[in-house]
Write a protein that holds these residues in place. Sequence first.
Motif, short mmCIF file in Angstrom:
data_model
loop_
_atom_site.label_atom_id
_atom_site.label_comp_id
_atom_site.label_asym_id
_atom_site.label_seq_id
_atom_site.Cartn_x
_atom_site.Cartn_y
_atom_site.Cartn_z
N LEU A 184 21.37 43.09 41.90
CA LEU A 184 22.12 42.04 41.22
C LEU A 184 23.54 41.92 41.76
O LEU A 184 24.11 42.88 42.28
CB LEU A 184 22.17 42.31 39.71
CG LEU A 184 20.82 42.35 38.98
CD1 LEU A 184 21.04 42.66 37.51
CD2 LEU A 184 20.08 41.02 39.15
N VAL A 185 24.11 40.73 41.63
CA VAL A 185 25.48 40.48 42.05
C VAL A 185 26.45 40.99 40.98
O VAL A 185 26.19 40.85 39.78
CB VAL A 185 25.70 38.97 42.27
CG1 VAL A 185 27.17 38.64 42.45
CG2 VAL A 185 24.91 38.49 43.49
N ASP A 186 27.54 41.58 41.43
CA ASP A 186 28.57 42.02 40.49
C ASP A 186 29.15 40.79 39.78
O ASP A 186 29.70 39.90 40.44
CB ASP A 186 29.67 42.77 41.24
CG ASP A 186 30.60 43.52 40.29
OD1 ASP A 186 30.96 42.97 39.23
OD2 ASP A 186 30.97 44.66 40.63
N PRO A 187 29.02 40.69 38.47
CA PRO A 187 29.51 39.49 37.77
C PRO A 187 31.00 39.28 37.93
O PRO A 187 31.50 38.16 37.81
CB PRO A 187 29.12 39.75 36.31
CG PRO A 187 28.93 41.23 36.21
CD PRO A 187 28.42 41.66 37.55
N ARG A 188 31.75 40.35 38.24
CA ARG A 188 33.19 40.22 38.43
C ARG A 188 33.52 39.51 39.74
O ARG A 188 34.65 39.07 39.95
CB ARG A 188 33.84 41.60 38.39
CG ARG A 188 33.73 42.29 37.03
CD ARG A 188 34.13 43.74 37.12
NE ARG A 188 33.20 44.52 37.93
CZ ARG A 188 33.33 45.84 38.15
NH1 ARG A 188 34.36 46.50 37.64
NH2 ARG A 188 32.44 46.48 38.89
N ALA A 189 32.52 39.40 40.62
CA ALA A 189 32.73 38.72 41.91
C ALA A 189 32.31 37.26 41.86
O ALA A 189 32.37 36.57 42.88
CB ALA A 189 31.94 39.44 42.99
N VAL A 190 31.88 36.78 40.68
CA VAL A 190 31.36 35.42 40.54
C VAL A 190 32.41 34.51 39.92
O VAL A 190 32.94 34.80 38.85
CB VAL A 190 30.07 35.39 39.68
CG1 VAL A 190 29.56 33.97 39.52
CG2 VAL A 190 29.00 36.29 40.29
N ASP A 191 32.70 33.41 40.59
CA ASP A 191 33.62 32.40 40.05
C ASP A 191 32.83 31.45 39.15
O ASP A 191 32.32 30.42 39.59
CB ASP A 191 34.29 31.63 41.19
CG ASP A 191 35.24 30.55 40.68
OD1 ASP A 191 35.52 30.52 39.47
OD2 ASP A 191 35.67 29.71 41.51
N GLU A 192 32.73 31.81 37.89
CA GLU A 192 31.91 31.03 36.97
C GLU A 192 32.51 29.65 36.67
O GLU A 192 31.81 28.76 36.18
CB GLU A 192 31.67 31.81 35.68
CG GLU A 192 30.85 33.08 35.89
CD GLU A 192 30.28 33.65 34.60
OE1 GLU A 192 30.08 32.86 33.64
OE2 GLU A 192 30.02 34.86 34.55
N THR A 193 33.78 29.46 37.00
CA THR A 193 34.37 28.14 36.78
C THR A 193 33.77 27.11 37.73
O THR A 193 33.87 25.91 37.49
CB THR A 193 35.90 28.17 36.97
OG1 THR A 193 36.20 28.51 38.34
CG2 THR A 193 36.54 29.20 36.05
N ALA A 194 33.15 27.59 38.81
CA ALA A 194 32.53 26.67 39.78
C ALA A 194 31.05 26.45 39.52
O ALA A 194 30.39 25.70 40.24
CB ALA A 194 32.72 27.22 41.19
#
Length: 265
Positions: A184-194
Amino acid sequence: MIMSGYEVLTRLFTATEVARLRDAVERVHADVVAAAEAGETRVTVWPDGHRLEEIGGTTIHWEPDAPGKAVRSLSPVSGMSPVLDALWTDERLTGPMAALLGVAEVGPFVAKLNFKRAGVGSEFAWHQDFPFWYCCAGDAAYDVATAIVMLDDNTVGNGAMTLIPGSHLAGPAPRDPADPTGLLVDPRAVDETAAVTVEAPAGSVLMFPGLMVHRSAPNRTATDRRSLLFCFQPAGRPELSALTYDADRLADLPSAQISAGRLHD
């Protein structure tokens, strides 16, 4: 599609075609589940507790928390229905997929059925398909992309796919150190605003490469959300079923260590 990395082909399949695909999917589902209940299977439990059961050339991924037994996915499903197999050569899929991959001709990598059954379909956290495929295919995994054929209307309520447009351009994403599978991808590395959630009617197709960061929410509605996933690659390469999963290959990809608020590969 070049920058965003994904394409939505709305109502690519007619209502009659969708009905035929739904019937084929439910027949495959019923046959596989019946075979699992009647015969000897090989059970694998992943480090995150998810239970997989191999039977008849495919693997059942059971919903981890659903009451009773509910299927989360079946993979692979090639060769289990001529109606489904016909999609491998359907020009409505092969043409756009060849363009996405930048090749003259595409071939099969793996076909999969995803089920988000009414009320029990679970979420899938932020991930890329790429790390799992890399553990099987090595660098050839860079040349695999997915076409998702929507067999039901996809909405926010029933767990429609959410993507991070352009995320594929950054390559393999840092992985979640809390995930025991290492996939899984580290959620802290995901720009959820995009993030963009792809809502589309049944018969539509969503296409994206294996490096696209995406997730799906649970289905808490009263209707199913079923999907056919056809993963294509350049023609002439071995299919996923002919390859062996090697978790040690994950060491070649970025880790997900975060120190002092900064990501480090």
